[in-house]
Every structure is written in C-alpha cells, then in structure tokens.
Design a protein around this motif. Structure first.
Motif, PDB file in Angstrom:
ATOM      1  N   ILE A  31     -11.144  -0.120   0.594  1.00 49.12           N
ATOM      2  CA  ILE A  31     -10.410   1.142   0.675  1.00 49.12           C
ATOM      3  C   ILE A  31     -10.012   1.549  -0.730  1.00 49.12           C
ATOM      4  N   HIS A  32     -10.323   2.754  -1.094  1.00 52.36           N
ATOM      5  CA  HIS A  32      -9.981   3.250  -2.411  1.00 52.36           C
ATOM      6  C   HIS A  32      -8.612   3.911  -2.334  1.00 52.36           C
ATOM      7  N   PRO A  33      -8.396   5.151  -2.746  1.00 52.10           N
ATOM      8  CA  PRO A  33      -7.037   5.655  -2.695  1.00 52.10           C
ATOM      9  C   PRO A  33      -6.491   5.736  -1.274  1.00 52.10           C
ATOM     10  N   MET A  34      -5.206   5.425  -1.152  1.00 52.43           N
ATOM     11  CA  MET A  34      -4.485   5.634   0.093  1.00 52.43           C
ATOM     12  C   MET A  34      -3.313   6.544  -0.235  1.00 52.43           C
ATOM     13  N   ALA A  35      -2.916   7.340   0.734  1.00 48.30           N
ATOM     14  CA  ALA A  35      -1.881   8.331   0.443  1.00 48.30           C
ATOM     15  C   ALA A  35      -1.094   8.671   1.698  1.00 48.30           C
ATOM     16  N   TRP A  36       0.067   9.233   1.449  1.00 47.74           N
ATOM     17  CA  TRP A  36       0.892   9.811   2.508  1.00 47.74           C
ATOM     18  C   TRP A  36       1.025  11.308   2.255  1.00 47.74           C
ATOM     19  N   TYR A  37       0.826  12.069   3.306  1.00 43.79           N
ATOM     20  CA  TYR A  37       1.034  13.505   3.297  1.00 43.79           C
ATOM     21  C   TYR A  37       2.112  13.813   4.343  1.00 43.79           C
ATOM     22  N   ARG A  38       2.666  14.999   4.262  1.00 43.01           N
ATOM     23  CA  ARG A  38       3.598  15.432   5.303  1.00 43.01           C
ATOM     24  C   ARG A  38       3.426  16.921   5.560  1.00 43.01           C
ATOM     25  N   ARG A  45       0.480  21.317   4.859  1.00 47.05           N
ATOM     26  CA  ARG A  45       0.517  19.883   4.589  1.00 47.05           C
ATOM     27  C   ARG A  45       0.550  19.664   3.079  1.00 47.05           C
ATOM     28  N   GLU A  46       1.400  18.738   2.643  1.00 50.15           N
ATOM     29  CA  GLU A  46       1.528  18.473   1.223  1.00 50.15           C
ATOM     30  C   GLU A  46       1.424  16.981   0.938  1.00 50.15           C
ATOM     31  N   LEU A  47       0.937  16.669  -0.259  1.00 49.46           N
ATOM     32  CA  LEU A  47       0.839  15.281  -0.687  1.00 49.46           C
ATOM     33  C   LEU A  47       2.225  14.768  -1.060  1.00 49.46           C
ATOM     34  N   VAL A  48       2.584  13.622  -0.520  1.00 49.31           N
ATOM     35  CA  VAL A  48       3.873  12.997  -0.824  1.00 49.31           C
ATOM     36  C   VAL A  48       3.709  11.929  -1.893  1.00 49.31           C
ATOM     37  N   ALA A  49       2.759  11.027  -1.685  1.00 51.05           N
ATOM     38  CA  ALA A  49       2.551   9.929  -2.619  1.00 51.05           C
ATOM     39  C   ALA A  49       1.152   9.364  -2.422  1.00 51.05           C
ATOM     40  N   SER A  50       0.613   8.807  -3.490  1.00 46.06           N
ATOM     41  CA  SER A  50      -0.702   8.183  -3.407  1.00 46.06           C
ATOM     42  C   SER A  50      -0.706   6.902  -4.227  1.00 46.06           C
ATOM     43  N   ILE A  51      -1.657   6.027  -3.893  1.00 39.65           N
ATOM     44  CA  ILE A  51      -1.775   4.758  -4.608  1.00 39.65           C
ATOM     45  C   ILE A  51      -3.239   4.378  -4.681  1.00 39.65           C
ATOM     46  N   THR A  52      -3.688   4.005  -5.874  1.00 37.25           N
ATOM     47  CA  THR A  52      -5.067   3.589  -6.045  1.00 37.25           C
ATOM     48  C   THR A  52      -5.231   2.133  -5.623  1.00 37.25           C
ATOM     49  N   ARG A  53      -6.478   1.703  -5.588  1.00 37.72           N
ATOM     50  CA  ARG A  53      -6.739   0.312  -5.237  1.00 37.72           C
ATOM     51  C   ARG A  53      -6.121  -0.622  -6.283  1.00 37.72           C
ATOM     52  N   GLY A  54      -6.036  -0.137  -7.509  1.00 35.48           N
ATOM     53  CA  GLY A  54      -5.447  -0.941  -8.564  1.00 35.48           C
ATOM     54  C   GLY A  54      -3.932  -0.878  -8.633  1.00 35.48           C
ATOM     55  N   GLY A  55      -3.333  -0.046  -7.767  1.00 39.22           N
ATOM     56  CA  GLY A  55      -1.880  -0.010  -7.707  1.00 39.22           C
ATOM     57  C   GLY A  55      -1.217   1.114  -8.477  1.00 39.22           C
ATOM     58  N   ILE A  69       5.719   4.096  -2.658  1.00 38.57           N
ATOM     59  CA  ILE A  69       4.492   3.770  -1.941  1.00 38.57           C
ATOM     60  C   ILE A  69       3.980   2.417  -2.426  1.00 38.57           C
ATOM     61  N   SER A  70       3.465   1.625  -1.496  1.00 43.89           N
ATOM     62  CA  SER A  70       2.896   0.332  -1.855  1.00 43.89           C
ATOM     63  C   SER A  70       1.754   0.041  -0.871  1.00 43.89           C
ATOM     64  N   ARG A  71       0.950  -0.968  -1.218  1.00 50.18           N
ATOM     65  CA  ARG A  71      -0.155  -1.305  -0.326  1.00 50.18           C
ATOM     66  C   ARG A  71      -0.409  -2.802  -0.340  1.00 50.18           C
ATOM     67  N   ASP A  72      -0.950  -3.269   0.761  1.00 48.57           N
ATOM     68  CA  ASP A  72      -1.404  -4.640   0.887  1.00 48.57           C
ATOM     69  C   ASP A  72      -2.899  -4.533   1.184  1.00 48.57           C
ATOM     70  N   SER A  73      -3.698  -4.659   0.154  1.00 46.39           N
ATOM     71  CA  SER A  73      -5.136  -4.446   0.324  1.00 46.39           C
ATOM     72  C   SER A  73      -5.760  -5.488   1.247  1.00 46.39           C
ATOM     73  N   ALA A  74      -5.238  -6.691   1.238  1.00 45.01           N
ATOM     74  CA  ALA A  74      -5.789  -7.742   2.104  1.00 45.01           C
ATOM     75  C   ALA A  74      -5.589  -7.402   3.584  1.00 45.01           C
ATOM     76  N   GLN A  75      -4.522  -6.660   3.861  1.00 43.44           N
ATOM     77  CA  GLN A  75      -4.207  -6.271   5.238  1.00 43.44           C
ATOM     78  C   GLN A  75      -4.583  -4.825   5.533  1.00 43.44           C
ATOM     79  N   ASN A  76      -5.242  -4.165   4.571  1.00 45.82           N
ATOM     80  CA  ASN A  76      -5.638  -2.750   4.754  1.00 45.82           C
ATOM     81  C   ASN A  76      -4.460  -1.891   5.194  1.00 45.82           C
ATOM     82  N   THR A  77      -3.331  -2.100   4.532  1.00 44.17           N
ATOM     83  CA  THR A  77      -2.092  -1.442   4.943  1.00 44.17           C
ATOM     84  C   THR A  77      -1.453  -0.736   3.755  1.00 44.17           C
ATOM     85  N   VAL A  78      -0.880   0.426   4.035  1.00 44.90           N
ATOM     86  CA  VAL A  78      -0.110   1.148   3.028  1.00 44.90           C
ATOM     87  C   VAL A  78       1.271   1.425   3.621  1.00 44.90           C
TER      88      VAL A  78
END
Length: 122
Positions: A31-38, A45-55, A69-78
C-alpha cells in the motif's frame, strides 16, 4: 478485490478526542499513500491528512496540531487520532489508499472506505 473498513466514529463533545481506524483487506501486494478525507453536509469532500509508505505526513491547515495520522504497514492499517475536536470537524470521514495488487505486471487500485460519521457537539 480490496476493501477498506473504517471504525471509531461517534458522538463526542467539543474538546474531546476520537481515534479512527481503517483496515485494508483482500489481494494486497503493498500500500502506498494512505489518507483520510472528510465530507461535511453540503460541502465537498476534503483531504484531512495523508501518510506515505515511508511515514511522511501532511495535514490540512484546519487540523494541524490537533490530528495525527499514523499507519501500521504490517497490519495494512491507518489511524487518525483526533484531539481538541471542534463542531466544525463534524463530517463523514473516509479512508483512502493506493493499493498495489501485483508488482509484475504492475497493477494498482485506488480504494475508498464506506465512511464513518464523526459528530462533535458544542
């Protein structure tokens, strides 16, 4: 097929906190970028926050210093930690991810979750 499932929304008083989670499942190579919109009622709809695979992270000006925003790449979770919530944060929050399905050939899919409602009472 890849799915994103959000959780953690609800009703909170102004000044309170909520933590949203979004888990990706299905055929996933990475999974590359993950993001939250609202999307608030009557608004786009607007972008709230995003995070790259590198953090690396990026935030909308309206949430800087309050949301993380944070992510756990091993768990495919943001995650989206929301503190000092305001009534104007009331919206449906959507998770978004660019999912690589196969590396060879390179195939990817941009996926949206179904949304989770956050209501902040003043």
């Amino acid at each position: 097929q890849v799915q994103l499932v959000e959780s953690g929304g609800g009703l909170v008083q102004a000044g309170g906190s909520l933590r949203l989670s979004c888990v990706a499942s299905g055929t996933i190579f990475s999974i590359h970028p993950m993001a939250w919109y609202r999307q608030a009622p009557g608004k786009q709809r607007e972008l709230v926050a995003s995070i790259t695979r590198g953090g690396m992270t990026d935030y909308a000006d309206s949430v800087k210093g309050r949301f993380t925003i944070s992510r756990d790449s091993a768990q495919n979770t943001v995650y989206l930690q929301m503190d000092s919530l305001k009534s104007e944060d009331t919206a449906v929050y959507y998770c978004n991810a660019e999912v690589v399905i196969t590396a060879t050939p390179y195939r990817y899919q941009v996926v949206w979750g179904q949304g989770t409602l956050v209501t902040v009472s003043s």
